[in-house]
Design a protein around this motif. Structure first.
Motif, mmCIF file in Angstrom:
data_model
loop_
_atom_site.group_PDB
_atom_site.id
_atom_site.type_symbol
_atom_site.label_atom_id
_atom_site.label_comp_id
_atom_site.label_asym_id
_atom_site.label_seq_id
_atom_site.Cartn_x
_atom_site.Cartn_y
_atom_site.Cartn_z
ATOM 1 N N ASP A 103 0.989 -0.992 -0.093
ATOM 2 C CA ASP A 103 0.082 -0.217 -0.013
ATOM 3 C C ASP A 103 0.874 1.146 -0.111
ATOM 4 N N PHE A 104 0.698 2.011 -1.050
ATOM 5 C CA PHE A 104 1.702 3.126 -1.370
ATOM 6 C C PHE A 104 0.637 4.501 -1.096
ATOM 7 N N GLU A 105 1.208 5.454 -0.800
ATOM 8 C CA GLU A 105 0.281 6.694 -0.378
ATOM 9 C C GLU A 105 1.394 7.837 -0.457
ATOM 10 N N SER A 106 0.868 8.920 -1.326
ATOM 11 C CA SER A 106 1.772 10.170 -1.286
ATOM 12 C C SER A 106 0.938 11.501 -1.903
ATOM 13 N N GLN A 107 1.565 12.481 -1.822
ATOM 14 C CA GLN A 107 0.976 13.830 -2.484
ATOM 15 C C GLN A 107 1.457 13.598 -3.641
ATOM 16 N N SER A 108 0.667 13.994 -4.886
ATOM 17 C CA SER A 108 1.004 13.911 -6.160
ATOM 18 C C SER A 108 0.458 15.236 -7.131
ATOM 19 N N VAL A 109 1.372 15.606 -8.177
ATOM 20 C CA VAL A 109 0.932 16.695 -9.169
ATOM 21 C C VAL A 109 0.390 15.768 -10.201
ATOM 22 N N TYR A 110 0.624 14.426 -10.233
ATOM 23 C CA TYR A 110 0.028 13.768 -11.463
ATOM 24 C C TYR A 110 -1.683 13.660 -11.356
ATOM 25 N N ARG A 111 -2.060 13.803 -12.946
ATOM 26 C CA ARG A 111 -3.607 14.062 -13.052
ATOM 27 C C ARG A 111 -3.816 12.875 -13.964
ATOM 28 N N LEU A 112 -4.303 12.051 -13.535
ATOM 29 C CA LEU A 112 -4.825 10.968 -14.263
ATOM 30 C C LEU A 112 -5.858 11.237 -15.687
ATOM 31 N N GLU A 113 -6.650 11.962 -15.423
ATOM 32 C CA GLU A 113 -7.613 12.593 -16.488
ATOM 33 C C GLU A 113 -6.849 13.278 -17.481
ATOM 34 N N ARG A 114 -5.688 14.006 -16.886
ATOM 35 C CA ARG A 114 -5.147 14.811 -18.102
ATOM 36 C C ARG A 114 -3.835 14.072 -18.569
ATOM 37 N N GLN A 115 -3.146 13.311 -17.857
ATOM 38 C CA GLN A 115 -1.859 12.517 -18.526
ATOM 39 C C GLN A 115 -2.277 11.220 -18.793
ATOM 40 N N GLY A 116 -3.277 10.620 -18.312
ATOM 41 C CA GLY A 116 -3.754 9.294 -18.727
ATOM 42 C C GLY A 116 -2.699 8.434 -17.789
ATOM 43 N N SER A 117 -2.865 7.146 -18.075
ATOM 44 C CA SER A 117 -2.133 5.955 -17.341
ATOM 45 C C SER A 117 -0.862 5.712 -18.331
ATOM 46 N N GLY A 118 0.319 5.861 -18.144
ATOM 47 C CA GLY A 118 1.139 5.812 -19.092
ATOM 48 C C GLY A 118 2.078 4.463 -19.212
ATOM 49 N N ARG A 119 2.932 4.111 -20.034
ATOM 50 C CA ARG A 119 3.574 3.031 -20.318
ATOM 51 C C ARG A 119 3.889 2.258 -18.959
ATOM 52 N N GLY A 120 4.414 3.159 -18.158
ATOM 53 C CA GLY A 120 5.007 2.440 -16.903
ATOM 54 C C GLY A 120 3.791 1.971 -16.224
ATOM 55 N N THR A 121 2.712 2.547 -15.963
ATOM 56 C CA THR A 121 1.739 1.762 -15.280
ATOM 57 C C THR A 121 1.348 0.544 -15.881
ATOM 58 N N ALA A 122 1.201 0.644 -17.235
ATOM 59 C CA ALA A 122 0.875 -0.458 -18.059
ATOM 60 C C ALA A 122 1.543 -1.597 -17.713
ATOM 61 N N GLY A 123 2.717 -1.427 -17.719
ATOM 62 C CA GLY A 123 3.891 -2.345 -17.405
ATOM 63 C C GLY A 123 3.940 -2.919 -16.096
ATOM 64 N N MET A 124 3.489 -2.032 -15.054
ATOM 65 C CA MET A 124 3.254 -2.549 -13.746
ATOM 66 C C MET A 124 2.084 -3.637 -13.716
ATOM 67 N N ILE A 125 0.933 -3.019 -14.428
ATOM 68 C CA ILE A 125 -0.098 -3.830 -14.515
ATOM 69 C C ILE A 125 0.216 -5.428 -15.199
ATOM 70 N N ARG A 126 0.792 -5.185 -16.250
ATOM 71 C CA ARG A 126 1.255 -6.457 -16.941
ATOM 72 C C ARG A 126 2.206 -7.602 -16.331
ATOM 73 N N ARG A 127 3.089 -6.780 -15.575
ATOM 74 C CA ARG A 127 4.040 -7.600 -14.506
ATOM 75 C C ARG A 127 3.412 -8.367 -13.649
ATOM 76 N N LEU A 128 2.484 -7.657 -12.852
ATOM 77 C CA LEU A 128 1.582 -8.378 -11.910
ATOM 78 C C LEU A 128 0.749 -9.347 -12.421
ATOM 79 N N ALA A 129 0.015 -9.144 -13.423
ATOM 80 C CA ALA A 129 -1.001 -10.137 -14.183
ATOM 81 C C ALA A 129 -0.331 -11.394 -14.446
ATOM 82 N N GLU A 130 0.945 -11.319 -14.859
ATOM 83 C CA GLU A 130 1.617 -12.359 -15.212
ATOM 84 C C GLU A 130 1.550 -13.710 -14.233
ATOM 85 N N PHE A 131 1.510 -13.309 -12.870
ATOM 86 C CA PHE A 131 1.297 -14.337 -11.860
ATOM 87 C C PHE A 131 0.118 -13.996 -11.002
ATOM 88 N N GLY A 132 -0.891 -13.574 -11.651
ATOM 89 C CA GLY A 132 -2.421 -13.293 -10.877
ATOM 90 C C GLY A 132 -2.339 -12.125 -9.906
#
Length: 159
Positions: A89-118
């Protein structure tokens, strides 16, 4: 340095993650609140095969990179586990805006890596917990970001 990190992770996963994160946050001048129980670390190491360990290391590195790029203030990393699963569980203040910047390749890569083993990743942004960072000339609005990761573990390699 990456080879040294991997060697440390193989010996003691939680201590290795803590040292890697501490080094990165200190170098960036950010505060880190790292939480992980002392008990059960050896049992966790027994249930992390090389594939999961490598994937979790890559996910943690990507998450830290994103936080050090977009985050502000103290970052809280809370790690826990039981015989079946490992959670971050990770928590921080952020200037990232999902609605403006979208989920990038890094997020997609994290999801893909995790999904490989459930495993799975859940991201929440709380605009109600907004704040600001920077000087009066460079002030940027921030909001609270929370990311939860779940990764199933393997049966004990010692049984």
């Amino acid at each position: 340095l990456a080879l040294e990190d991997l060697t440390l992770l193989e010996k003691e996963f939680i201590e290795g993650i803590q040292l890697i994160l501490l080094r990165r946050y200190v170098e960036a001048g950010r505060e880190l609140d790292f939480r992980a129980p002392d008990s059960g670390r050896e049992a966790l190491n027994e249930r992390l095969d090389a594939g999961r360990m490598g994937a979790l290391h890559a996910v943690l590195q990507e998450l830290a990179t994103n936080d050090l790029k977009y985050g502000a203030g103290e970052a809280v990393w809370d790690l826990r586990w039981d015989p079946e699963a490992f959670w971050i569980d990770f928590e921080s203040q952020s200037v990232y805006r999902l609605e403006r910047q979208g989920s990038g390749r890094g997020t997609a890569g994290m999801i893909r890596r995790l999904a490989e083993f459930g495993g799975s990743l859940k991201m929440e942004m709380d605009v109600e917990a907004a704040g600001s960072t920077g000087t009066s000339q460079t002030t940027r609005a921030t909001h609270r970001i929370r990311i939860s990761i779940r990764a199933p573990l393997v049966a004990s390699r010692l049984t």
